[in-house]
Design a protein around this motif. Structure first.
Motif, PDB file in Angstrom:
ATOM      1  N   ILE A 197      13.799  -6.402  -2.371  1.00  0.00           N
ATOM      2  CA  ILE A 197      13.648  -5.281  -3.304  1.00  0.00           C
ATOM      3  C   ILE A 197      15.042  -4.797  -3.680  1.00  0.00           C
ATOM      4  O   ILE A 197      15.810  -4.347  -2.834  1.00  0.00           O
ATOM      5  CB  ILE A 197      12.860  -4.127  -2.684  1.00  0.00           C
ATOM      6  N   LYS A 198      15.388  -4.902  -4.948  1.00  0.00           N
ATOM      7  CA  LYS A 198      16.679  -4.450  -5.447  1.00  0.00           C
ATOM      8  C   LYS A 198      16.592  -2.989  -5.895  1.00  0.00           C
ATOM      9  O   LYS A 198      15.550  -2.537  -6.389  1.00  0.00           O
ATOM     10  CB  LYS A 198      17.116  -5.311  -6.641  1.00  0.00           C
ATOM     11  N   ASN A 199      17.703  -2.272  -5.713  1.00  0.00           N
ATOM     12  CA  ASN A 199      17.802  -0.900  -6.210  1.00  0.00           C
ATOM     13  C   ASN A 199      16.579  -0.084  -5.797  1.00  0.00           C
ATOM     14  O   ASN A 199      15.798   0.389  -6.634  1.00  0.00           O
ATOM     15  CB  ASN A 199      17.953  -0.901  -7.730  1.00  0.00           C
ATOM     16  N   VAL A 200      16.422   0.084  -4.494  1.00  0.00           N
ATOM     17  CA  VAL A 200      15.248   0.761  -3.943  1.00  0.00           C
ATOM     18  C   VAL A 200      15.058   2.147  -4.552  1.00  0.00           C
ATOM     19  O   VAL A 200      16.019   2.901  -4.719  1.00  0.00           O
ATOM     20  CB  VAL A 200      15.380   0.878  -2.408  1.00  0.00           C
ATOM     21  N   LYS A 201      13.814   2.462  -4.885  1.00  0.00           N
ATOM     22  CA  LYS A 201      13.455   3.757  -5.440  1.00  0.00           C
ATOM     23  C   LYS A 201      12.467   4.460  -4.506  1.00  0.00           C
ATOM     24  O   LYS A 201      11.905   3.842  -3.601  1.00  0.00           O
ATOM     25  CB  LYS A 201      12.842   3.585  -6.829  1.00  0.00           C
ATOM     26  N   HIS A 202      12.262   5.740  -4.767  1.00  0.00           N
ATOM     27  CA  HIS A 202      11.343   6.511  -3.925  1.00  0.00           C
ATOM     28  C   HIS A 202       9.928   5.937  -3.999  1.00  0.00           C
ATOM     29  O   HIS A 202       9.163   5.996  -3.022  1.00  0.00           O
ATOM     30  CB  HIS A 202      11.347   7.976  -4.353  1.00  0.00           C
ATOM     31  N   ASP A 203       9.559   5.350  -5.139  1.00  0.00           N
ATOM     32  CA  ASP A 203       8.224   4.770  -5.294  1.00  0.00           C
ATOM     33  C   ASP A 203       8.012   3.539  -4.425  1.00  0.00           C
ATOM     34  O   ASP A 203       6.873   3.060  -4.296  1.00  0.00           O
ATOM     35  CB  ASP A 203       7.972   4.404  -6.758  1.00  0.00           C
ATOM     36  N   ASP A 204       9.073   3.006  -3.840  1.00  0.00           N
ATOM     37  CA  ASP A 204       8.945   1.820  -2.986  1.00  0.00           C
ATOM     38  C   ASP A 204       8.505   2.170  -1.567  1.00  0.00           C
ATOM     39  O   ASP A 204       8.243   1.279  -0.752  1.00  0.00           O
ATOM     40  CB  ASP A 204      10.268   1.054  -2.929  1.00  0.00           C
ATOM     41  N   VAL A 205       8.425   3.453  -1.266  1.00  0.00           N
ATOM     42  CA  VAL A 205       7.958   3.884   0.054  1.00  0.00           C
ATOM     43  C   VAL A 205       6.529   3.396   0.263  1.00  0.00           C
ATOM     44  O   VAL A 205       5.678   3.523  -0.625  1.00  0.00           O
ATOM     45  CB  VAL A 205       8.004   5.418   0.173  1.00  0.00           C
ATOM     46  N   VAL A 220       0.856  -1.181   0.000  1.00  0.00           N
ATOM     47  CA  VAL A 220       0.000   0.000   0.000  1.00  0.00           C
ATOM     48  C   VAL A 220       0.895   1.234   0.000  1.00  0.00           C
ATOM     49  O   VAL A 220       1.748   1.394   0.884  1.00  0.00           O
ATOM     50  CB  VAL A 220      -0.930   0.043   1.229  1.00  0.00           C
ATOM     51  N   ASN A 221       0.738   2.117  -0.991  1.00  0.00           N
ATOM     52  CA  ASN A 221       1.588   3.297  -1.074  1.00  0.00           C
ATOM     53  C   ASN A 221       1.022   4.429  -0.214  1.00  0.00           C
ATOM     54  O   ASN A 221      -0.081   4.307   0.350  1.00  0.00           O
ATOM     55  CB  ASN A 221       1.772   3.716  -2.537  1.00  0.00           C
ATOM     56  N   PRO A 222       1.737   5.549  -0.078  1.00  0.00           N
ATOM     57  CA  PRO A 222       1.257   6.647   0.778  1.00  0.00           C
ATOM     58  C   PRO A 222      -0.078   7.238   0.337  1.00  0.00           C
ATOM     59  O   PRO A 222      -0.728   7.934   1.117  1.00  0.00           O
ATOM     60  CB  PRO A 222       2.382   7.685   0.665  1.00  0.00           C
TER      61      PRO A 222
END
Length: 227
Positions: free
Chosen positions: A90-98, A58-60
């Motif tokens: 999760i590889k190469n974490v991005k801001h969208d993974d928050v 679930v994203n913000p």
């Protein structure tokens, strides 16, 4: 099949809301570009290669997405994988993974054992150059809009820069030439959860420049910590 899947996911989310006492919580903090492994502490031993495990995200903005179900990755991302013990990688974490990651083990459409909830916080750092001034910003993003961390910059053993609202901090410095790489080795973003006080330090990786040579000297002035 879609109806059965909807019933399973609806039951999962209802149980997540109702039985909070049976949940295991994790609050990892990871920097953009790093890898992270999220545990699934569901207390089940006969998982049949995670066949009954469901990972839900679930994203913000409260938009949900099934990441793993029926023993397979459901989301279209080559950065996701699941280990033998059903942990989500999760590889190469991005801001969208928050966001919030929920893991549960289902049997015959019912949730068994404890479910695991992981609120993933992501640290991002940016650099902006303006003539002879360089500005570095470190910020922490999370599922909740409230700020649960204190963010600052540390140079060696000294806190520097200015802490801003919304889980971010800024530091400014002057340079007459390209920065000495050793400066970046001593400069860290300091993140401290308000509930635990456990300090985590994250290194800033400067962008590479073709004209920059390792060991070049630079004159640097760092802004003092604000009172």
């Amino acid at each position: 099949m879609d109806q059965i899947r909807w019933i399973i996911m609806s039951s999962f989310l209802m149980l997540l809301v109702q039985f909070t006492a049976a949940r295991t919580f994790f609050y990892p903090i990871v920097k953009v570009g790093d890898d992270v492994t999220l545990s699934c502490e569901n207390g089940m031993d006969d998982q049949d290669q995670c066949e009954g495990v469901v990972w839900y995200f679930v994203n913000p903005r409260n938009k949900g997405l099934t990441l793993f179900e029926h023993g397979q990755i459901q989301a279209k991302s080559d950065r996701l994988s699941v280990t033998e013990n059903c942990s989500l990688v999760i590889k190469n974490v991005k801001h969208d993974d928050v966001g919030r990651y929920d893991c549960g083990h289902f049997r015959s459409g019912k949730l068994h054992g404890e479910d695991t909830v992981t609120a993933l916080y992501v640290v991002s750092m940016t650099e902006q150059k303006d003539d002879d001034t360089v500005t570095l910003v470190c910020s922490v993003s999370g599922y909740n809009i409230n700020c649960f961390h204190t963010v600052s910059w540390r140079y060696g053993e000294t806190d520097v820069g200015v802490t801003q609202g919304s889980c971010s901090a800024i530091v400014l410095f002057l340079t007459q030439s390209h920065l000495n790489p050793k400066f970046y080795e001593l400069l860290k973003c300091k993140v401290t959860p308000k509930d635990s006080g456990n300090v985590q330090l994250f290194s800033f990786s400067p962008p590479q420049s073709s004209s920059e040579k390792p060991g070049d000297d630079a004159t640097t002035t760092i802004s003092p910590t604000a009172n």
